[in-house]
Design an enzyme around this catalytic site. Structure first.
Site, PDB file in Angstrom:
ATOM      1  N   TYR A  72       0.844  -1.212   0.000  1.00 51.68           N
ATOM      2  CA  TYR A  72       0.000   0.000   0.000  1.00 51.68           C
ATOM      3  C   TYR A  72       0.874   1.256   0.000  1.00 51.68           C
ATOM      4  O   TYR A  72       0.624   2.200  -0.740  1.00 51.68           O
ATOM      5  CB  TYR A  72      -0.925   0.000   1.212  1.00 51.68           C
ATOM      6  CG  TYR A  72      -1.953   1.110   1.178  1.00 51.68           C
ATOM      7  CD1 TYR A  72      -3.233   0.875   0.667  1.00 51.68           C
ATOM      8  CD2 TYR A  72      -1.646   2.394   1.630  1.00 51.68           C
ATOM      9  CE1 TYR A  72      -4.178   1.892   0.609  1.00 51.68           C
ATOM     10  CE2 TYR A  72      -2.577   3.420   1.570  1.00 51.68           C
ATOM     11  CZ  TYR A  72      -3.845   3.164   1.064  1.00 51.68           C
ATOM     12  OH  TYR A  72      -4.772   4.169   1.010  1.00 51.68           O
ATOM     13  N   PHE A 124      -6.572  19.616 -24.975  1.00 47.56           N
ATOM     14  CA  PHE A 124      -7.358  18.398 -25.181  1.00 47.56           C
ATOM     15  C   PHE A 124      -8.691  18.537 -24.434  1.00 47.56           C
ATOM     16  O   PHE A 124      -8.803  19.309 -23.495  1.00 47.56           O
ATOM     17  CB  PHE A 124      -6.578  17.171 -24.695  1.00 47.56           C
ATOM     18  CG  PHE A 124      -7.321  15.900 -24.982  1.00 47.56           C
ATOM     19  CD1 PHE A 124      -7.535  15.501 -26.300  1.00 47.56           C
ATOM     20  CD2 PHE A 124      -7.835  15.113 -23.966  1.00 47.56           C
ATOM     21  CE1 PHE A 124      -8.246  14.343 -26.576  1.00 47.56           C
ATOM     22  CE2 PHE A 124      -8.545  13.953 -24.240  1.00 47.56           C
ATOM     23  CZ  PHE A 124      -8.753  13.570 -25.551  1.00 47.56           C
TER      24      PHE A 124
HETATM   25  N1  F0G Z   1      -4.169  14.909 -22.776  1.00 49.31           N
HETATM   26  C1  F0G Z   1      -4.140  14.483 -24.048  1.00 49.31           C
HETATM   27  C2  F0G Z   1      -3.322  15.235 -25.059  1.00 49.31           C
HETATM   28  C3  F0G Z   1      -4.883  13.375 -24.428  1.00 49.31           C
HETATM   29  O1  F0G Z   1      -4.852  12.982 -25.695  1.00 49.31           O
HETATM   30  C4  F0G Z   1      -5.640  12.688 -23.443  1.00 49.31           C
HETATM   31  C5  F0G Z   1      -6.438  11.534 -23.788  1.00 49.31           C
HETATM   32  C6  F0G Z   1      -5.627  13.151 -22.130  1.00 49.31           C
HETATM   33  C7  F0G Z   1      -4.879  14.276 -21.825  1.00 49.31           C
HETATM   34  C8  F0G Z   1      -6.416  12.487 -21.043  1.00 49.31           C
HETATM   35  O2  F0G Z   1      -5.822  11.299 -20.665  1.00 49.31           O
HETATM   36  O3  F0G Z   1      -7.467   9.503 -21.267  1.00 49.31           O
HETATM   37  O4  F0G Z   1      -5.593   9.083 -19.680  1.00 49.31           O
HETATM   38  O5  F0G Z   1      -7.499  10.492 -19.005  1.00 49.31           O
HETATM   39  N2  F0G Z   1      -6.661  11.225 -24.961  1.00 49.31           N
HETATM   40  C9  F0G Z   1      -7.371  10.033 -25.409  1.00 49.31           C
HETATM   41  C10 F0G Z   1      -7.492  10.089 -26.882  1.00 49.31           C
HETATM   42  C11 F0G Z   1      -8.638   9.754 -24.689  1.00 49.31           C
HETATM   43  O6  F0G Z   1      -8.212   9.241 -27.425  1.00 49.31           O
HETATM   44  O7  F0G Z   1      -6.868  10.940 -27.524  1.00 49.31           O
HETATM   45  P1  F0G Z   1      -6.650  10.031 -20.116  1.00 49.31           P
END
Ligand code: F0G
Length: 466
Positions: A72, A124
């Site tokens: 843990y 994103f």
């Molecule tokens: N930042 C970027 C640039 C991403 O492409 C993603 C996720 C995330 C943050 C979030 O990360 O999914 O681990 O919570 N992109 C995926 C995609 C979902 O299909 O492009 P996560």
């Protein structure tokens, strides 16, 4: 003759995938409310929905799974990951989280306040979601070239320094939570940011006293493009370039499901210990104790190994070479795709393919549905559905680009699969004039609606005109 690239690995285990009929797919997509996220995976032949968490781990990563330490607190696997992060990115402090958006949730809980602004390069959707959820605003400062799919610019993920400076001059320092640069920039097409641009952004952030964070999901792919395209970088190793990139930043959020080549995981890494202490409180509340944060010990160990493998040049050359191969095939069929080709995905320009449909009929979503019906290939819409409604006016937002993203999982498909995908897309392209009805939303969530939206076919354009 010059030797072509070949994958620097061979296949040890396979997973069967099954083809379906067009009639089956037509029924399934209707049952799914025309939302590709609602399909069952066995209704899909080639799954290019995402490159996130869909990669194939190596034998050495599986070996790490067997020896992971599930304590843990103070797990040996945590310390293995901590050293990998220190070695590769140079950060002394880190917090594991269960995935990338969880890292955003934890860190933004400390840094983002109501009324703040967060400048960056096409954030994103989860990043923007976590900003807007806190009643703050994401300001897109990406260079204009990114929004024209035909312009061949080597670093379309770059931040426009004029736009960034405008943000600094418009808002007082205390209203700017931080600057976030996404590497590579997913929303503008898996496009990289140059080292030179990172240096300039970093200098500007310092000048105005703002923190600089990297959303690092595809950091190694970004470094590969720097090596290939930026003057003076050709003889440097991926690791040297990554070290230079991260020396300029104050911290990072990471979705390990991409360039960590693991199926789940994320982390925050930071320079500043005090910020880490503040974030730890939220990590414990939302994720788990600070030495596991929602990850199994074995997964942290596999991630440490994955971070090392992803920095190998031969791996990146084959990975990005395969993405480009799909891009070249589509281009040879006359299909308009984002240029230059992205690192993790090919983006088809649905505004050009389905220009005869009104934008209110969601062109990219329509194209993604047609590709699925044609060949059982699942891509994803990056357009108006994903852009959500404006949080203030609640009007639909229509971004400059309507894209269908075909994201390639790491080390999963062969080039024969790429040929199949390109042929299916070519068939859709050749019958595009007969696609007269798009999509209409029946039900949607208030934020991040694309995951659960329910749609139906819209009234055909020819009928509308009467
Ligand atoms: N930042 C970027 C640039 C991403 O492409 C993603 C996720 C995330 C943050 C979030 O990360 O999914 O681990 O919570 N992109 C995926 C995609 C979902 O299909 O492009 P996560």
């Amino acid at each position: 003759m010059e030797l072509p690239f070949a994958e620097p690995y061979k296949i040890k285990m396979i997973e069967t995938i099954r083809m379906s009929t067009r009639e089956e797919r037509q029924a399934w997509i209707e049952q799914a409310g025309f939302n590709l996220f609602n399909l069952k995976s066995d209704q899909v032949f080639i799954d290019l929905l995402t490159d996130s968490g869909t990669g194939a781990m190596s034998d050495r990563q599986w070996a790490e799974i067997m020896t992971g330490d599930e304590s843990y607190a103070g797990s040996a696997s945590y310390y293995k990951l901590k050293s990998a992060i220190k070695e590769i990115f140079g950060f002394d402090h880190f917090l594991p989280t269960h995935q990338g958006r969880a890292a955003e949730n934890v860190l933004f809980s400390v840094l983002v306040k109501e009324g703040d602004v967060v400048p960056g390069n096409s954030h994103f959707d989860t990043t923007k979601g976590h900003i807007e959820f806190r009643k703050a605003h994401a300001i897109d400062c990406t260079i204009d070239e990114a929004f024209d799919t035909e312009i061949d610019h080597p670093f379309k993920g770059n931040v426009d320094l004029g736009k960034l400076e405008k943000v600094f001059k418009t808002y007082p320092k205390e209203k700017i939570s931080f600057v976030i640069v996404t590497l590579t920039c997913n929303s503008s097409g898996g496009q990289p940011v140059s080292l030179e641009n990172l240096k300039q952004v970093s200098a500007m952030a310092k000048k105005y006293g703002a923190l600089l964070l990297y959303d690092s999901a595809r950091f190694a792919e970004n470094a590969y493009f720097i090596k290939k395209r930026e003057a003076g970088q050709q003889n440097r190793s991926i690791r040297e370039i990554v070290a230079d990139m991260y020396a300029l930043a104050d911290g990072m959020t990471m979705s390990s499901k991409k360039d960590g080549i693991v199926n789940i995981g994320g982390f925050i890494a930071l320079k500043d210990e005090e910020l880490l202490q503040k974030a730890s409180v939220f990590n414990i509340m939302f994720e788990g104790f600070i030495t596991y944060g929602g990850m199994a010990g074995r997964d942290m160990a596999a991630l440490a190994q994955g971070l090392n493998e992803v920095c190998e040049y031969d791996y990146l050359n084959a990975r990005i070479g395969q993405v480009a191969y799909l891009g070249q095939l589509l281009t040879s069929y006359g299909i308009p795709v984002q240029k230059p080709y992205g690192g993790h995905a090919i983006f088809i320009d649905a505004n050009r393919v389905l220009s005869h449909l009104p934008k209110e009929h969601f062109r990219a979503q329509t194209l993604a549905v047609e590709l699925y019906i044609e060949g059982g290939v699942r891509g994803v819409e990056i357009g108006a559905i994903m852009a959500d409604r404006d949080p203030d006016t609640r009007e639909n937002r229509y971004p400059a680009l309507e894209l269908v993203r075909l994201a390639i999982p790491r080390r999963v498909y062969t080039n024969n699969h790429m040929e199949y995908v390109a042929a299916a897309m070519a068939n859709v392209f050749n019958r595009r004039a007969s696609i007269t009805s798009g999509m209409e939303i029946e039900r949607e969530a208030p934020i991040l609606r694309h995951f659960t939206v329910q749609m139906k076919r819209s009234v055909p354009v020819a009928l509308m005109a009467q």
